[in-house]
Scaffold this motif. Structure first.
Motif, PDB file in Angstrom:
ATOM      1  N   LEU A 126       0.835  -1.198   0.000  1.00  0.00           N
ATOM      2  CA  LEU A 126       0.000   0.000   0.000  1.00  0.00           C
ATOM      3  C   LEU A 126       0.877   1.256   0.000  1.00  0.00           C
ATOM      4  O   LEU A 126       0.557   2.236  -0.675  1.00  0.00           O
ATOM      5  CB  LEU A 126      -0.926  -0.004   1.215  1.00  0.00           C
ATOM      6  N   GLY A 127       1.985   1.195   0.745  1.00  0.00           N
ATOM      7  CA  GLY A 127       2.920   2.319   0.753  1.00  0.00           C
ATOM      8  C   GLY A 127       3.541   2.556  -0.613  1.00  0.00           C
ATOM      9  O   GLY A 127       3.673   3.704  -1.063  1.00  0.00           O
ATOM     10  N   VAL A 128       3.908   1.481  -1.299  1.00  0.00           N
ATOM     11  CA  VAL A 128       4.471   1.605  -2.646  1.00  0.00           C
ATOM     12  C   VAL A 128       3.414   2.137  -3.608  1.00  0.00           C
ATOM     13  O   VAL A 128       3.709   2.954  -4.489  1.00  0.00           O
ATOM     14  CB  VAL A 128       5.036   0.253  -3.140  1.00  0.00           C
ATOM     15  N   ALA A 129       2.171   1.687  -3.428  1.00  0.00           N
ATOM     16  CA  ALA A 129       1.069   2.178  -4.269  1.00  0.00           C
ATOM     17  C   ALA A 129       0.949   3.689  -4.159  1.00  0.00           C
ATOM     18  O   ALA A 129       0.828   4.399  -5.162  1.00  0.00           O
ATOM     19  CB  ALA A 129      -0.246   1.510  -3.860  1.00  0.00           C
ATOM     20  N   ALA A 130       0.993   4.182  -2.930  1.00  0.00           N
ATOM     21  CA  ALA A 130       0.887   5.630  -2.700  1.00  0.00           C
ATOM     22  C   ALA A 130       2.080   6.363  -3.316  1.00  0.00           C
ATOM     23  O   ALA A 130       1.919   7.424  -3.933  1.00  0.00           O
ATOM     24  CB  ALA A 130       0.795   5.921  -1.203  1.00  0.00           C
ATOM     25  N   SER A 131       3.276   5.782  -3.171  1.00  0.00           N
ATOM     26  CA  SER A 131       4.470   6.404  -3.747  1.00  0.00           C
ATOM     27  C   SER A 131       4.380   6.479  -5.268  1.00  0.00           C
ATOM     28  O   SER A 131       4.775   7.481  -5.871  1.00  0.00           O
ATOM     29  CB  SER A 131       5.724   5.613  -3.345  1.00  0.00           C
ATOM     30  N   CYS A 132       3.866   5.421  -5.873  1.00  0.00           N
ATOM     31  CA  CYS A 132       3.699   5.401  -7.336  1.00  0.00           C
ATOM     32  C   CYS A 132       2.732   6.484  -7.792  1.00  0.00           C
ATOM     33  O   CYS A 132       2.992   7.189  -8.776  1.00  0.00           O
ATOM     34  CB  CYS A 132       3.187   4.038  -7.800  1.00  0.00           C
ATOM     35  N   MET A 133       1.629   6.621  -7.077  1.00  0.00           N
ATOM     36  CA  MET A 133       0.634   7.619  -7.477  1.00  0.00           C
ATOM     37  C   MET A 133       1.149   9.042  -7.252  1.00  0.00           C
ATOM     38  O   MET A 133       0.868   9.939  -8.042  1.00  0.00           O
ATOM     39  CB  MET A 133      -0.683   7.366  -6.756  1.00  0.00           C
ATOM     40  N   GLU A 134       1.923   9.234  -6.193  1.00  0.00           N
ATOM     41  CA  GLU A 134       2.556  10.539  -5.969  1.00  0.00           C
ATOM     42  C   GLU A 134       3.523  10.858  -7.116  1.00  0.00           C
ATOM     43  O   GLU A 134       3.534  11.973  -7.651  1.00  0.00           O
ATOM     44  CB  GLU A 134       3.310  10.545  -4.645  1.00  0.00           C
ATOM     45  N   THR A 135       4.326   9.877  -7.499  1.00  0.00           N
ATOM     46  CA  THR A 135       5.274  10.063  -8.599  1.00  0.00           C
ATOM     47  C   THR A 135       4.542  10.352  -9.905  1.00  0.00           C
ATOM     48  O   THR A 135       4.982  11.193 -10.702  1.00  0.00           O
ATOM     49  CB  THR A 135       6.162   8.815  -8.755  1.00  0.00           C
ATOM     50  N   ALA A 136       3.426   9.662 -10.125  1.00  0.00           N
ATOM     51  CA  ALA A 136       2.626   9.896 -11.338  1.00  0.00           C
ATOM     52  C   ALA A 136       2.131  11.339 -11.378  1.00  0.00           C
ATOM     53  O   ALA A 136       2.195  12.000 -12.419  1.00  0.00           O
ATOM     54  CB  ALA A 136       1.437   8.938 -11.381  1.00  0.00           C
ATOM     55  N   ALA A 137       1.659  11.840 -10.237  1.00  0.00           N
ATOM     56  CA  ALA A 137       1.170  13.227 -10.172  1.00  0.00           C
ATOM     57  C   ALA A 137       2.305  14.215 -10.421  1.00  0.00           C
ATOM     58  O   ALA A 137       2.150  15.182 -11.176  1.00  0.00           O
ATOM     59  CB  ALA A 137       0.517  13.488  -8.815  1.00  0.00           C
ATOM     60  N   LYS A 138       3.458  13.966  -9.807  1.00  0.00           N
ATOM     61  CA  LYS A 138       4.607  14.862  -9.984  1.00  0.00           C
ATOM     62  C   LYS A 138       5.110  14.851 -11.429  1.00  0.00           C
ATOM     63  O   LYS A 138       5.425  15.887 -12.013  1.00  0.00           O
ATOM     64  CB  LYS A 138       5.744  14.443  -9.044  1.00  0.00           C
ATOM     65  N   GLY A 139       5.204  13.651 -12.003  1.00  0.00           N
ATOM     66  CA  GLY A 139       5.689  13.541 -13.375  1.00  0.00           C
ATOM     67  C   GLY A 139       4.731  14.164 -14.369  1.00  0.00           C
ATOM     68  O   GLY A 139       5.141  14.881 -15.292  1.00  0.00           O
ATOM     69  N   ALA A 140       3.446  13.907 -14.166  1.00  0.00           N
ATOM     70  CA  ALA A 140       2.435  14.470 -15.065  1.00  0.00           C
ATOM     71  C   ALA A 140       2.430  16.000 -14.974  1.00  0.00           C
ATOM     72  O   ALA A 140       2.246  16.691 -15.983  1.00  0.00           O
ATOM     73  CB  ALA A 140       1.059  13.904 -14.728  1.00  0.00           C
ATOM     74  N   TRP A 141       2.652  16.531 -13.778  1.00  0.00           N
ATOM     75  CA  TRP A 141       2.686  17.983 -13.588  1.00  0.00           C
ATOM     76  C   TRP A 141       3.804  18.606 -14.425  1.00  0.00           C
ATOM     77  O   TRP A 141       3.622  19.670 -15.028  1.00  0.00           O
ATOM     78  CB  TRP A 141       2.864  18.303 -12.109  1.00  0.00           C
ATOM     79  N   GLN A 142       4.943  17.946 -14.488  1.00  0.00           N
ATOM     80  CA  GLN A 142       6.038  18.463 -15.314  1.00  0.00           C
ATOM     81  C   GLN A 142       5.632  18.525 -16.783  1.00  0.00           C
ATOM     82  O   GLN A 142       6.011  19.439 -17.509  1.00  0.00           O
ATOM     83  CB  GLN A 142       7.284  17.586 -15.151  1.00  0.00           C
ATOM     84  N   ASN A 143       4.842  17.549 -17.209  1.00  0.00           N
ATOM     85  CA  ASN A 143       4.369  17.541 -18.594  1.00  0.00           C
ATOM     86  C   ASN A 143       3.298  18.604 -18.840  1.00  0.00           C
ATOM     87  O   ASN A 143       3.214  19.169 -19.931  1.00  0.00           O
ATOM     88  CB  ASN A 143       3.853  16.148 -18.964  1.00  0.00           C
ATOM     89  N   VAL A 144       2.488  18.865 -17.829  1.00  0.00           N
ATOM     90  CA  VAL A 144       1.523  19.963 -17.943  1.00  0.00           C
ATOM     91  C   VAL A 144       2.280  21.279 -18.119  1.00  0.00           C
ATOM     92  O   VAL A 144       1.989  22.071 -19.023  1.00  0.00           O
ATOM     93  CB  VAL A 144       0.611  20.040 -16.691  1.00  0.00           C
ATOM     94  N   LEU A 145       3.267  21.490 -17.269  1.00  0.00           N
ATOM     95  CA  LEU A 145       4.012  22.751 -17.284  1.00  0.00           C
ATOM     96  C   LEU A 145       4.731  22.995 -18.613  1.00  0.00           C
ATOM     97  O   LEU A 145       4.764  24.122 -19.106  1.00  0.00           O
ATOM     98  CB  LEU A 145       5.031  22.779 -16.140  1.00  0.00           C
ATOM     99  N   ILE A 146       5.299  21.938 -19.182  1.00  0.00           N
ATOM    100  CA  ILE A 146       6.065  22.131 -20.417  1.00  0.00           C
ATOM    101  C   ILE A 146       5.157  22.419 -21.613  1.00  0.00           C
ATOM    102  O   ILE A 146       5.559  23.064 -22.584  1.00  0.00           O
ATOM    103  CB  ILE A 146       6.991  20.918 -20.699  1.00  0.00           C
ATOM    104  N   ASN A 147       3.905  21.967 -21.536  1.00  0.00           N
ATOM    105  CA  ASN A 147       2.962  22.204 -22.631  1.00  0.00           C
ATOM    106  C   ASN A 147       2.097  23.450 -22.420  1.00  0.00           C
ATOM    107  O   ASN A 147       1.472  23.942 -23.357  1.00  0.00           O
ATOM    108  CB  ASN A 147       2.054  20.980 -22.821  1.00  0.00           C
TER     109      ASN A 147
END
Length: 199
Positions: A148-169
Motif C-alpha cells: 500500500l505504501g508503494v502504491a501511494a508512492s507510485c501515485m505521488e510520482t505519477a502526479a509529480k511527473g504528469a505535472w512536469q508535462n503539464v508545465l512544459i505544454n
C-alpha cells in the motif's frame, strides 16, 4: 502496437531508444497505473481474509471506485504518446502560404491543448487514487502494508511527473484563462497528492 499491449521488455527497449515517444508522460501514466493496481491488490488481499471482515466494506468501495481509475490511467499511457505525436505532426505542417500558416497555427494550438489535458488527467486520476489508498490505511491486510505504501508512492510520482508535462505544454495553450485554470488546479492537485502520499 499500443504501449499497453507490449511486453515489458519491448516497452522498455522502445522507451530507452531515440524514438520521440513514449516519454515522461507515458511513464507517469504507467507509474500511476502500477500504483492503482497495487492498491486494488491490497483491497483483494483483504477481501479474501475473514480476519479482516470489519474492513471488507471499505475494501469493496475502494475496489469499485478504483477499478475505473486503473483502466483510465492505463489508457492514458497511449493517449499521452498520441498527444505528443499530434504536436510533432502539427509542427511539421507546411507554412508557405497564409492559409497554411493559419492551419498550422490552429493545429499546433489544438495539439498543445490535448498534450496539456492528458497529463492533467493523469494528475487527477492519481489524486483520486490517493484518496482511495488513504481509506485503506489501518483498514486493510497488514501483511500488505508495504504494498500500500508503494502504491501511494507510485501515485505521488505519477502526479509529480504528469505535472512536469503539464508545465512544459502550458505555454502552448492559447486561451490565457484556460492556461491559468490548468496552472491553479494543477498546483492544488499536486500539493494535496504529495500530502496524502506522505501521511
Amino acid at each position: 502496437m499500443k504501449l499497453i499491449d507490449m511486453t515489458v521488455k519491448d516497452y522498455l527497449d522502445l522507451l530507452k531508444s531515440d524514438a520521440p515517444a513514449p516519454g515522461g508522460g507515458s511513464v507517469s501514466a504507467l507509474t500511476g497505473a502500477q500504483g492503482l493496481a497495487l492498491m486494488l491488490m491490497v483491497a483483494d488481499l483483504t477481501l479474501t481474509r475473514e480476519k479482516y471482515q470489519a474492513d471488507h466494506e471499505i475494501c469493496r468501495q475502494v475496489k469499485e471506485a478504483g477499478t475505473p481509475l486503473f483502466e483510465s490511467m492505463s489508457e492514458a499511457m497511449d493517449r499521452d504518446t498520441d498527444a505528443y505525436n499530434m504536436v510533432f505532426a502539427a509542427y511539421k505542417l507546411p507554412k508557405e502560404t497564409d492559409e497554411e500558416k493559419a492551419a498550422r497555427s490552429k493545429a499546433i494550438g489544438e495539439a498543445n491543448l490535448t498534450a496539456t489535458k492528458v497529463p492533467f488527467e493523469v494528475m487527477t486520476l492519481a489524486h483520486e487514487g490517493l484518496k482511495l489508498a488513504s481509506k485503506l490505511v489501518n483498514h486493510s491486510n497488514t501483511n500488505a502494508a508495504s504494498d500500500l505504501g508503494v502504491a501511494a508512492s507510485c501515485m505521488e510520482t505519477a502526479a509529480k511527473g504528469a505535472w512536469q508535462n503539464v508545465l512544459i505544454n502550458l505555454p502552448g495553450v492559447k486561451d490565457p484563462e484556460q492556461a491559468k485554470q490548468f496552472e491553479a488546479e494543477g498546483h492544488k492537485i499536486l500539493a494535496e497528492s504529495v500530502s496524502m502520499a506522505n501521511h
